[in-house]
Design a protein around this motif. Sequence first.
Motif, mmCIF file in Angstrom:
data_model
loop_
_atom_site.group_PDB
_atom_site.id
_atom_site.type_symbol
_atom_site.label_atom_id
_atom_site.label_comp_id
_atom_site.label_asym_id
_atom_site.label_seq_id
_atom_site.Cartn_x
_atom_site.Cartn_y
_atom_site.Cartn_z
ATOM 1 N N SER A 50 -2.852 8.760 -9.792
ATOM 2 C CA SER A 50 -2.167 8.859 -11.089
ATOM 3 C C SER A 50 -1.455 7.544 -11.378
ATOM 4 N N ILE A 51 -0.828 7.440 -12.558
ATOM 5 C CA ILE A 51 -0.104 6.204 -12.903
ATOM 6 C C ILE A 51 1.037 5.957 -11.917
ATOM 7 N N GLU A 52 1.617 7.015 -11.367
ATOM 8 C CA GLU A 52 2.686 6.848 -10.381
ATOM 9 C C GLU A 52 2.095 6.635 -8.982
ATOM 10 N N ALA A 53 1.240 7.533 -8.562
ATOM 11 C CA ALA A 53 0.618 7.438 -7.236
ATOM 12 C C ALA A 53 -0.613 6.551 -7.371
ATOM 13 N N ASN A 54 -0.340 5.255 -7.612
ATOM 14 C CA ASN A 54 -1.448 4.353 -7.952
ATOM 15 C C ASN A 54 -1.832 3.408 -6.803
ATOM 16 N N SER A 55 -1.545 3.850 -5.592
ATOM 17 C CA SER A 55 -2.088 3.285 -4.335
ATOM 18 C C SER A 55 -1.586 1.910 -3.923
ATOM 19 N N VAL A 56 -1.336 1.024 -4.885
ATOM 20 C CA VAL A 56 -0.922 -0.335 -4.533
ATOM 21 C C VAL A 56 0.084 -0.890 -5.540
ATOM 22 N N HIS A 57 0.929 -1.782 -5.037
ATOM 23 C CA HIS A 57 1.799 -2.609 -5.879
ATOM 24 C C HIS A 57 1.421 -4.056 -5.635
ATOM 25 N N GLY A 58 1.498 -4.882 -6.670
ATOM 26 C CA GLY A 58 1.329 -6.320 -6.491
ATOM 27 C C GLY A 58 2.303 -7.067 -7.386
ATOM 28 N N ILE A 62 -9.254 -1.384 -7.063
ATOM 29 C CA ILE A 62 -8.652 -0.467 -6.089
ATOM 30 C C ILE A 62 -8.124 0.783 -6.793
ATOM 31 N N ARG A 63 -7.422 0.590 -7.902
ATOM 32 C CA ARG A 63 -6.832 1.770 -8.554
ATOM 33 C C ARG A 63 -7.900 2.692 -9.135
ATOM 34 N N ALA A 64 -8.962 2.143 -9.697
ATOM 35 C CA ALA A 64 -10.035 3.010 -10.215
ATOM 36 C C ALA A 64 -10.668 3.801 -9.072
ATOM 37 N N PHE A 80 14.349 -2.517 -4.593
ATOM 38 C CA PHE A 80 13.091 -3.222 -4.859
ATOM 39 C C PHE A 80 12.668 -3.040 -6.315
ATOM 40 N N TYR A 81 12.859 -1.823 -6.835
ATOM 41 C CA TYR A 81 12.435 -1.514 -8.210
ATOM 42 C C TYR A 81 13.602 -1.600 -9.216
ATOM 43 N N GLU A 82 14.638 -2.323 -8.848
ATOM 44 C CA GLU A 82 15.830 -2.514 -9.699
ATOM 45 C C GLU A 82 15.483 -2.847 -11.157
ATOM 46 N N VAL A 83 14.453 -3.683 -11.368
ATOM 47 C CA VAL A 83 14.078 -4.083 -12.745
ATOM 48 C C VAL A 83 13.671 -2.890 -13.599
ATOM 49 N N HIS A 84 13.268 -1.796 -12.956
ATOM 50 C CA HIS A 84 12.825 -0.603 -13.702
ATOM 51 C C HIS A 84 13.922 0.458 -13.822
ATOM 52 N N LYS A 85 15.150 0.084 -13.431
ATOM 53 C CA LYS A 85 16.258 1.044 -13.338
ATOM 54 C C LYS A 85 16.472 1.888 -14.590
ATOM 55 N N PRO A 89 12.382 5.644 -17.756
ATOM 56 C CA PRO A 89 12.423 7.095 -17.508
ATOM 57 C C PRO A 89 11.756 7.507 -16.190
ATOM 58 N N PHE A 90 10.844 6.661 -15.685
ATOM 59 C CA PHE A 90 10.124 7.035 -14.465
ATOM 60 C C PHE A 90 10.790 6.546 -13.184
ATOM 61 N N TYR A 91 11.955 5.880 -13.300
ATOM 62 C CA TYR A 91 12.576 5.226 -12.140
ATOM 63 C C TYR A 91 12.884 6.192 -10.983
ATOM 64 N N ASP A 118 11.720 9.200 -10.266
ATOM 65 C CA ASP A 118 10.485 9.736 -9.676
ATOM 66 C C ASP A 118 9.772 8.672 -8.847
ATOM 67 N N LEU A 119 9.784 7.448 -9.353
ATOM 68 C CA LEU A 119 9.121 6.348 -8.647
ATOM 69 C C LEU A 119 9.761 6.126 -7.282
ATOM 70 N N VAL A 120 11.103 6.101 -7.242
ATOM 71 C CA VAL A 120 11.816 5.909 -5.974
ATOM 72 C C VAL A 120 11.513 7.078 -5.022
ATOM 73 N N ALA A 136 -5.700 -1.960 -13.654
ATOM 74 C CA ALA A 136 -4.584 -1.557 -14.505
ATOM 75 C C ALA A 136 -3.687 -0.536 -13.800
ATOM 76 N N THR A 137 -2.379 -0.573 -14.143
ATOM 77 C CA THR A 137 -1.391 0.353 -13.561
ATOM 78 C C THR A 137 -1.873 1.799 -13.642
ATOM 79 N N ASP A 138 -2.397 2.168 -14.826
ATOM 80 C CA ASP A 138 -2.923 3.525 -15.034
ATOM 81 C C ASP A 138 -4.381 3.545 -14.582
ATOM 82 N N ILE A 158 0.880 -1.171 0.000
ATOM 83 C CA ILE A 158 0.000 0.000 0.000
ATOM 84 C C ILE A 158 0.916 1.219 0.000
ATOM 85 N N LYS A 159 0.823 2.004 -1.062
ATOM 86 C CA LYS A 159 1.821 3.044 -1.352
ATOM 87 C C LYS A 159 1.557 4.343 -0.573
ATOM 88 N N PRO A 160 2.547 5.265 -0.566
ATOM 89 C CA PRO A 160 2.427 6.488 0.252
ATOM 90 C C PRO A 160 1.203 7.353 -0.056
HETATM 91 P P1 CMP Z 1 4.107 -0.885 -9.708
HETATM 92 O O1 CMP Z 1 3.168 -2.025 -9.900
HETATM 93 O O2 CMP Z 1 4.522 -0.620 -8.309
HETATM 94 O O3 CMP Z 1 5.425 -1.109 -10.594
HETATM 95 C C1 CMP Z 1 6.174 -0.047 -11.135
HETATM 96 C C2 CMP Z 1 5.570 1.299 -10.834
HETATM 97 O O4 CMP Z 1 6.076 2.375 -11.586
HETATM 98 C C3 CMP Z 1 4.097 1.279 -11.173
HETATM 99 O O5 CMP Z 1 3.402 0.458 -10.265
HETATM 100 C C4 CMP Z 1 3.773 2.779 -11.124
HETATM 101 O O6 CMP Z 1 3.477 3.216 -9.817
HETATM 102 C C5 CMP Z 1 5.104 3.427 -11.525
HETATM 103 N N1 CMP Z 1 5.042 4.140 -12.786
HETATM 104 C C6 CMP Z 1 5.213 5.459 -12.936
HETATM 105 N N2 CMP Z 1 5.124 5.818 -14.216
HETATM 106 C C7 CMP Z 1 4.881 4.690 -14.914
HETATM 107 C C8 CMP Z 1 4.684 4.418 -16.303
HETATM 108 N N3 CMP Z 1 4.723 5.373 -17.231
HETATM 109 N N4 CMP Z 1 4.449 3.132 -16.650
HETATM 110 C C9 CMP Z 1 4.433 2.150 -15.716
HETATM 111 N N5 CMP Z 1 4.608 2.369 -14.391
HETATM 112 C C10 CMP Z 1 4.836 3.631 -13.999
#
Ligand code: CMP
Length: 139
Positions: free
Chosen positions: A109-117, A102-104, A49-54, A57-59, A61-63, A91-93, A9-11
């Motif tokens: 936003s796509i970044e502040a999307n409340s949950v990770h799974g 939950i996300r709907a 934790f988010y190493e795979v997204h290193k 472009p959003f890495y 900001d995400l951290v 969906a992520t977005d 459950i995200k910030p």
């Molecule tokens: P999460 O499931 O935690 O995994 C990666 C996270 O990156 C994602 O949820 C979003 O919170 C965040 N993120 C920010 N921008 C994007 C984007 N353009 N595409 C995908 N994920 C993004």
Amino acid sequence: AVERTLSIIKPDATRRNLTGKINAVFEGNGLRIVAQKRIQLTKATAGAFYEVHKERPFYNDLVSFMISGPVVVQVLEGENAVLKNREVMGATDPKKAEAHTIRAQFAESIEANSVHGSDSLENAKNEISFFFAGTEILP
Ligand code: CMP
């Protein structure tokens, strides 16, 4: 099969006092919270934790977002828990997420999307052991 998946459950959600509402959605959909803790991530921990997204472009900001306030890390258990949780999250977005998810309902936003799974059973195992010792998981 009964599986376990890692949920965060995200910030944005802890800031808006939504932990209980989100947990009610998990429980209402047959997911059992078998481990849970509220923690403050550090830049190093969130970055790892988010190493795979290193390279994405959003890495950075995400951290920054993930350390902007406390998170609740949890292990959810249930039949097909990995896929079930992804359906429950939506969906992520949030603009693309189905209405009941939950996300709907809660994401900003796509970044502040409340949950990770976790997105696969293999990643779930790795992500669970990233945050939890076996002794902290109590089914
Ligand atoms: P999460 O499931 O935690 O995994 C990666 C996270 O990156 C994602 O949820 C979003 O919170 C965040 N993120 C920010 N921008 C994007 C984007 N353009 N595409 C995908 N994920 C993004």
